[in-house]
Design an enzyme around this catalytic site. Structure first.
Site, PDB file in Angstrom:
ATOM      1  N   HIS A  51       0.815  -1.207   0.000  1.00  0.00           N
ATOM      2  CA  HIS A  51       0.000   0.000   0.000  1.00  0.00           C
ATOM      3  C   HIS A  51       0.855   1.266   0.000  1.00  0.00           C
ATOM      4  O   HIS A  51       0.460   2.286  -0.560  1.00  0.00           O
ATOM      5  CB  HIS A  51      -0.911  -0.014   1.229  1.00  0.00           C
ATOM      6  CG  HIS A  51      -2.023   0.979   1.178  1.00  0.00           C
ATOM      7  ND1 HIS A  51      -3.075   0.866   0.295  1.00  0.00           N
ATOM      8  CD2 HIS A  51      -2.256   2.107   1.894  1.00  0.00           C
ATOM      9  CE1 HIS A  51      -3.910   1.877   0.474  1.00  0.00           C
ATOM     10  NE2 HIS A  51      -3.433   2.632   1.428  1.00  0.00           N
ATOM     11  N   HIS A  97     -10.220   3.125  -0.969  1.00  0.00           N
ATOM     12  CA  HIS A  97     -10.448   2.677   0.411  1.00  0.00           C
ATOM     13  C   HIS A  97     -11.275   1.398   0.348  1.00  0.00           C
ATOM     14  O   HIS A  97     -12.315   1.273   0.995  1.00  0.00           O
ATOM     15  CB  HIS A  97     -11.144   3.770   1.228  1.00  0.00           C
ATOM     16  CG  HIS A  97     -10.365   4.137   2.461  1.00  0.00           C
ATOM     17  ND1 HIS A  97     -10.938   4.338   3.686  1.00  0.00           N
ATOM     18  CD2 HIS A  97      -9.026   4.287   2.660  1.00  0.00           C
ATOM     19  CE1 HIS A  97     -10.005   4.632   4.576  1.00  0.00           C
ATOM     20  NE2 HIS A  97      -8.835   4.609   3.971  1.00  0.00           N
TER      21      HIS A  97
END
Length: 747
Positions: A51, A97
């Site tokens: 990430h 998200h």
């Protein structure tokens, strides 16, 4: 409980729980020349996560064009910035998200909006618009309805509270997203072109502040959680909790602080919290940073240095001020009722050094943390055969009216007002075109200009043909900007893919990004910001490869703003673009076959460039009343949507009469690209056709607006005839009826 020793971390392989592989841990030990302690191992675990470090994708991201005369700030900062003229810059970025939203949909979506908001005002830009791109499973599933309803509520709940309009986006529904919904949020802001603020920690001795909310234990390991193969196995504590009212105060306080000119650097504490913000700011400046963690304002007792560094508590910023101007920060934050702590200083030794109650708890090179993260050249393997090679062709013996109504009732096409009526779309009265059009248009305060904004992506196309599908995603986003009257300038993206450890997934990624790059070069839309979300896989099943494009364009004069629905009866409707009746990649074929089918739709990049330039030119010559691109559902759906929103019918006369059922299906429902439906005045038809011929752009008159039906006929007879009221009824009720049914939290 005492933290494990460095030896226990090694011997018991505790580093694996912190996100590091065996080889990555060995790399850390070799580079440090010693065993890292518990805090240091945690720092590497989050910053070397997929990430944060993009270790599987970085080599492919380098191929994107990122510069041009319109680019003021490219990738590498909190957001990209483009020049729209008159000394005005537009900052924008999109982020995912996905994993948090699959576990805690309301907070996952809300904090996604809050995080992207902070990325924009961190640049010194005042946010003016939100957009979002959503992917869910079938609404027949009660759990999907639960996720979808709460995600939409979370987006609206945060955006509405901070007083920024949500002006556009997209929502797609397909079973492949059932266990891995995609929630991609985009924010756009405006700033003086010469006053971009960077996220750098420079100036030896300059003080470092944490401002905004107090730090808690929420969101710890959120970055490594987002890099996990199955987020459903993770704890809900990894999902952050947002506070939009505090977020609004933080935005105003930071913009006021930036206005003083005393801010050296500022960054949002997003993924990996204080770890990423401090290390990345020091890395950009080529220096170091020293933090005293006992000075961090906390909201829970007994928080450890490890917890403080990895917490992803929301509504927090890291700010570096000019030494001697500290009181400005204290005064402004106090005025807005926010927390502030002076927690460190900038150094020049290249180290991230952490202290806690007088004891040094970590010391690691910034360069090793940020710049020397591993970059993987993962195996890439093309599938042995096309994924939909053996899907039979659709049955041509179908009722064309029923087929059209079935497409309009599909949640991916059906009217989205159930979603956007939950958003404030017009706050601050700058929205010129809101949700429901090809692109949104927002007036830029203090200027005569506006920006056109669009989100687009079709994972089905990329699944069927990754390279072509990636290029189509960029082309459609730019085409929607053009159809609304804008000049495309640049894009941001969210690259949502499955498990990168599978060679076939990396093949999808490599090919899709290559196609995107080719389209960006051809359309002059460089990539100025973006996000990669991998491991969108659950229970061994990957999502469709889904690159989502956020495009920004400038509307130099608001007279160029063009609606996507019919305006007047008696207008001629012209189809610009290729004549194609292949059903490859179409939603119609998918509905018939029960799965994605064929190749990606027809797409020629050179043809796309010519069509966009032609439509752009016609709009600037004021020859176009309305424009709508042909995309999901094909030509029949595009014309139906123009009729529904315009409240009038259309009489179409197909020029070529053929006794061929397959041709009729393809003519109506092909999703061939580079096609735009134009409404023009009857007296301008010949001029438009002549200009098209001169530029080598296909163009043909379809029919005339008017009446109360959408009718399509040729010389042999009527293909379909359906009233606009029936089209509207089916189109408008689908989402409402689906969401009126019970929901279930059980996945």
């Amino acid at each position: 409980m005492a933290e494990p020793t460095a030896e226990q971390i090694r011997d018991n392989q505790i580093y694996r729980q912190m996100g590091l592989t065996d080889s990555e841990y060995e790399r850390v030990v070799a580079r440090l020349g010693r065993l890292p302690n518990y805090v240091e191992t945690g720092l590497f675990g989050v910053l070397w996560s997929e990430h944060c470090s993009y270790k599987s994708s970085r080599r492919y991201l380098k191929q994107f064009p990122t510069s041009g005369p319109q680019v003021l700030q490219g990738p590498g900062e909190n957001a990209g910035v483009v020049d729209i003229g008159d000394g005005i810059g537009i900052a924008f970025k999109m982020e995912s998200h996905n994993h948090p939203s699959a576990i805690e949909p309301y907070q996952g979506a809300a904090t996604g909006v809050g995080g992207i908001l902070r990325d924009i005002f961190t640049m010194g830009a005042r946010p003016i618009a939100f957009l979002n791109s959503l992917r869910f499973g079938s609404l027949e599933d009660a759990h999907t309805r639960y996720l979808f309803g709460n995600v939409v509520a979370g987006i609206g709940g945060y955006g509405n509270c901070v007083g920024i309009p949500t002006v556009g986006g997209e929502a797609v529904f397909d079973d492949v997203y059932r266990d891995n919904p995609l929630v991609n949020a985009m924010c756009v802001g405006v700033l003086p072109a010469d006053k971009i603020v960077k996220g750098t920690a420079s100036g030896v001795g300059n003080p470092v502040f944490v401002v905004g909310s107090r730090t808690g234990r929420d969101g710890i390991h959120g970055a490594t959680f987002a890099s996990a193969e199955d987020p459903h196995e993770k704890e809900r504590s990894a999902v952050q909790v947002g506070d939009p009212f505090l977020g609004k105060l933080l935005m105003e306080a930071c913009l006021e602080l930036i206005e003083t000119g005393a801010v050296v650097g500022i960054q949002d504490m997003g993924a990996a919290g204080l770890t990423s913000s401090s290390a990345e700011m020091a890395s950009r400046a080529g220096g170091g940073i020293e933090l005293f963690l006992d000075k961090v304002p906390v909201r829970e007792n007994g928080m450890t240095p490890y917890e403080m560094m990895l917490s992803e508590s929301q509504e927090r910023m890291l700010v570096v001020m000019e030494k001697g101007k500290e009181q400005l920060a204290f005064d402004i934050l106090a005025k807005w009722g926010l927390q502030i702590g002076e927690i460190g200083r900038v150094t020049d030794d290249g180290m991230l050094r952490l202290w806690f109650h007088g004891e040094q708890v970590a010391e690691v090179p910034v360069k090793l943390l940020v710049d020397d993260a591993p970059v993987y050249d993962r195996p890439v393997a093309a599938p042995q055969e096309a994924p939909a090679k053996h899907v039979p062709l659709p049955n041509a013996d179908v009722n064309l009216k029923d087929a059209l109504l079935g497409l309009l009732a599909h949640p991916s096409i059906a009217d989205k007002r159930w979603i956007y009526r939950q958003y404030d779309t017009t706050v601050k009265a700058a929205t010129r075109v809101g949700p429901g059009s090809d692109a949104a248009v927002v007036h830029v305060p203090g200027t005569d200009r506006a920006v056109a904004l669009a989100c687009d992506g079709n994972g089905r196309y990329v699944y069927l043909n990754p390279r072509k599908g990636g290029a189509i995603a960029v082309a459609e986003a730019a085409r929607n900007i053009v159809c609304t009257g804008g000049t495309p300038l640049a894009i941001t993206n969210c690259l949502n893919f499955g498990n990168p450890e599978k060679p076939e997934i990396m093949y999808q990624f490599a090919e899709a990004t290559a196609g995107m790059s080719e389209a960006c070069l051809a359309l002059n839309t460089p990539v100025v910001s973006g996000n990669v979300s991998l491991y969108n896989e659950s229970r061994g099943k990957d999502i469709f490869p889904t690159p989502v494009i956020g495009a920004v364009g400038v509307v130099e004069d608001e007279r160029y703003v063009t609606p996507s629905s019919f305006l007047q009866t008696g207008s001629a409707v012209i189809l610009v673009g290729p004549d194609d009746d292949a059903l490859d990649g179409s939603l119609f074929w998918q509905q018939q076959a029960g799965q994605a089918a064929g190749d990606a739709p027809r797409f020629d990049l050179d043809e796309e460039v010519r069509v966009q330039r032609f439509v752009h030119t016609l709009i600037r010559k004021r020859l176009v009343r309305s424009a709508h691109d042909v995309s999901e559902g094909g030509l029949a759906v595009a014309l139906a949507e123009m009729c529904i929103d315009g409240g009038m019918g259309l009489q179409v006369e197909v020029a070529e009469a053929r006794d061929d059922a397959n041709h009729r299906l393809g003519w109506l429902f092909s999703e061939a690209q580079s096609r735009v439906c134009l409404e023009v005045r009857a007296e301008d038809v010949e001029r438009v056709l002549e200009e098209a011929k001169a530029l080598g752009v296909p163009a043909a008159v379809l029919g005339v607006t008017g009446g109360f039906t959408l009718t399509v006929r040729d010389g042999r007879g009527t293909w379909l005839e359906v009233s606009v009221s029936e089209l509207k009824d089916v189109y408008r009720k689908t989402l409402q009826e689906a969401m009126d049914r019970p929901v279930s939290q059980a996945g």
